[in-house]
Design a protein around this motif. Structure first.
Motif, short mmCIF file in Angstrom:
data_model
loop_
_atom_site.label_atom_id
_atom_site.label_comp_id
_atom_site.label_asym_id
_atom_site.label_seq_id
_atom_site.Cartn_x
_atom_site.Cartn_y
_atom_site.Cartn_z
N TYR A 87 0.83 -1.20 0.00
CA TYR A 87 0.00 0.00 0.00
C TYR A 87 0.87 1.25 0.00
O TYR A 87 2.00 1.25 0.45
CB TYR A 87 -0.95 0.02 1.20
CG TYR A 87 -0.31 0.40 2.51
CD1 TYR A 87 -0.25 1.73 2.92
CD2 TYR A 87 0.25 -0.56 3.35
CE1 TYR A 87 0.35 2.08 4.12
CE2 TYR A 87 0.84 -0.21 4.55
CZ TYR A 87 0.88 1.10 4.93
OH TYR A 87 1.49 1.45 6.11
N SER A 88 0.30 2.32 -0.53
CA SER A 88 0.95 3.64 -0.48
C SER A 88 -0.12 4.68 -0.76
O SER A 88 -1.19 4.37 -1.30
CB SER A 88 2.07 3.75 -1.51
OG SER A 88 1.55 3.63 -2.81
N ILE A 89 0.18 5.90 -0.36
CA ILE A 89 -0.69 7.02 -0.71
C ILE A 89 0.01 7.78 -1.82
O ILE A 89 1.18 8.14 -1.70
CB ILE A 89 -0.97 7.91 0.51
CG1 ILE A 89 -1.81 7.13 1.52
CG2 ILE A 89 -1.68 9.20 0.09
CD1 ILE A 89 -2.19 7.88 2.76
N LYS A 90 -0.72 7.95 -2.92
CA LYS A 90 -0.16 8.65 -4.07
C LYS A 90 0.29 10.05 -3.64
O LYS A 90 -0.43 10.73 -2.91
CB LYS A 90 -1.25 8.78 -5.15
CG LYS A 90 -0.75 8.75 -6.55
CD LYS A 90 -1.87 9.04 -7.52
CE LYS A 90 -2.39 7.79 -8.16
NZ LYS A 90 -3.32 8.07 -9.27
N GLU A 91 1.48 10.45 -4.07
CA GLU A 91 2.05 11.74 -3.66
C GLU A 91 1.14 12.90 -4.06
O GLU A 91 0.61 12.93 -5.15
CB GLU A 91 3.43 11.91 -4.29
CG GLU A 91 4.20 13.06 -3.68
CD GLU A 91 5.63 13.09 -4.16
OE1 GLU A 91 6.21 14.18 -4.10
OE2 GLU A 91 6.16 12.07 -4.61
N HIS A 92 0.98 13.85 -3.15
CA HIS A 92 0.14 15.05 -3.35
C HIS A 92 -1.27 14.65 -3.78
O HIS A 92 -1.83 15.24 -4.70
CB HIS A 92 0.76 16.00 -4.37
CG HIS A 92 2.15 16.41 -4.00
ND1 HIS A 92 2.44 17.10 -2.85
CD2 HIS A 92 3.33 16.21 -4.62
CE1 HIS A 92 3.73 17.33 -2.79
NE2 HIS A 92 4.30 16.79 -3.84
N SER A 93 -1.81 13.66 -3.12
CA SER A 93 -3.11 13.13 -3.50
C SER A 93 -3.81 12.57 -2.26
O SER A 93 -3.20 12.39 -1.22
CB SER A 93 -2.91 12.03 -4.54
OG SER A 93 -4.07 11.30 -4.74
N ASP A 94 -5.07 12.27 -2.42
CA ASP A 94 -5.83 11.61 -1.37
C ASP A 94 -6.21 10.19 -1.81
O ASP A 94 -7.24 9.66 -1.42
CB ASP A 94 -7.07 12.43 -1.00
CG ASP A 94 -7.95 12.73 -2.21
OD1 ASP A 94 -7.63 12.26 -3.32
OD2 ASP A 94 -8.96 13.43 -2.04
N LEU A 96 -5.38 6.19 -1.99
CA LEU A 96 -4.70 5.05 -1.40
C LEU A 96 -4.58 3.98 -2.49
O LEU A 96 -5.58 3.60 -3.10
CB LEU A 96 -5.48 4.51 -0.20
CG LEU A 96 -5.01 3.22 0.42
CD1 LEU A 96 -3.61 3.38 1.02
CD2 LEU A 96 -5.99 2.76 1.50
N LEU A 97 -3.36 3.52 -2.74
CA LEU A 97 -3.11 2.49 -3.75
C LEU A 97 -2.86 1.16 -3.06
O LEU A 97 -2.06 1.09 -2.12
CB LEU A 97 -1.90 2.86 -4.61
CG LEU A 97 -1.99 4.16 -5.37
CD1 LEU A 97 -0.66 4.47 -6.05
CD2 LEU A 97 -3.10 4.10 -6.40
N LEU A 98 -3.52 0.10 -3.52
CA LEU A 98 -3.32 -1.25 -3.01
C LEU A 98 -2.96 -2.16 -4.17
O LEU A 98 -3.64 -2.17 -5.19
CB LEU A 98 -4.59 -1.78 -2.34
CG LEU A 98 -5.09 -1.05 -1.11
CD1 LEU A 98 -6.42 -1.64 -0.66
CD2 LEU A 98 -4.09 -1.14 0.01
N LYS A 99 -1.88 -2.93 -4.00
CA LYS A 99 -1.48 -3.90 -5.02
C LYS A 99 -1.27 -5.24 -4.34
O LYS A 99 -0.46 -5.36 -3.42
CB LYS A 99 -0.19 -3.46 -5.71
CG LYS A 99 0.25 -4.41 -6.80
CD LYS A 99 1.53 -3.91 -7.46
CE LYS A 99 1.95 -4.79 -8.59
NZ LYS A 99 2.62 -6.00 -8.19
#
Length: 164
Positions: A87-94, A96-99
């Motif tokens: 997981y990560s939070i896309k930079e300068h964004s709201d 949440l990315l899940l792979k």
């Protein structure tokens, strides 16, 4: 009776003031990845599909516990097993990315709210029927919880052939 002359500000000063207001207004506080760390459980879900809505407050059979660690791994725990995701939070964004660690599919969830005790995520879903102008999404409301303590078994997809 006195009449006061209005003092006109110069154009560069007006532009600086306008620019300051635009910068202040455009500053958005994005969620921080460190606020995700820990265990979360679903409290309720809200489902929307083309104007039809459904709210579920009773625990669903497929509701899981989600444990985010500081190394960028999230475990979705249910039925005594777990599935791992990066997981990560896309930079300068709201966002949440899940792979999935066992696949290539990346899911994007919009973080609508994130505090120390509460989290709200929205997942856009694909339409069930063909045609245009369809909107379908689910909003999940989470609260902090304790991670499960039982021995968990890693999830293995039965559709994948593991025999060589």
């Amino acid at each position: 009776m006195k009449f006061y002359k209005k003092k006109v500000l110069s154009l560069p000063l007006n532009l600086m003031i306008l620019g300051a207001f635009i910068l202040i207004g455009s500053c958005k506080k994005y969620p921080k990845q460190r606020n995700l760390i820990g265990a979360w459980k679903i409290d309720s879900t809200y489902t929307y599909y083309n104007g039809f809505t459904y709210t579920q407050k009773e625990e669903g059979a497929d509701w899981a516990t989600y444990v985010y660690d500081k190394d960028g791994i999230m475990q979705e725990i249910k039925y005594g097993s777990f599935q791992s995701y990066h997981y990560s939070i896309k930079e300068h964004s709201d966002t949440l990315l899940l792979k999935a660690t066992q696949g290539d599919k990346i899911s994007e969830l919009k973080v609508l709210g994130l505090t120390k005790e509460r989290m709200i995520l929205r997942k856009d879903k694909s339409p069930l029927f063909s045609g245009n102008n369809q909107k379908r999404y689910e909003i999940r409301y989470y609260s902090r919880t304790q991670p499960p303590k039982e021995n968990l078994i890693p999830f293995k997809d039965p559709r994948k052939n593991t025999v060589n």
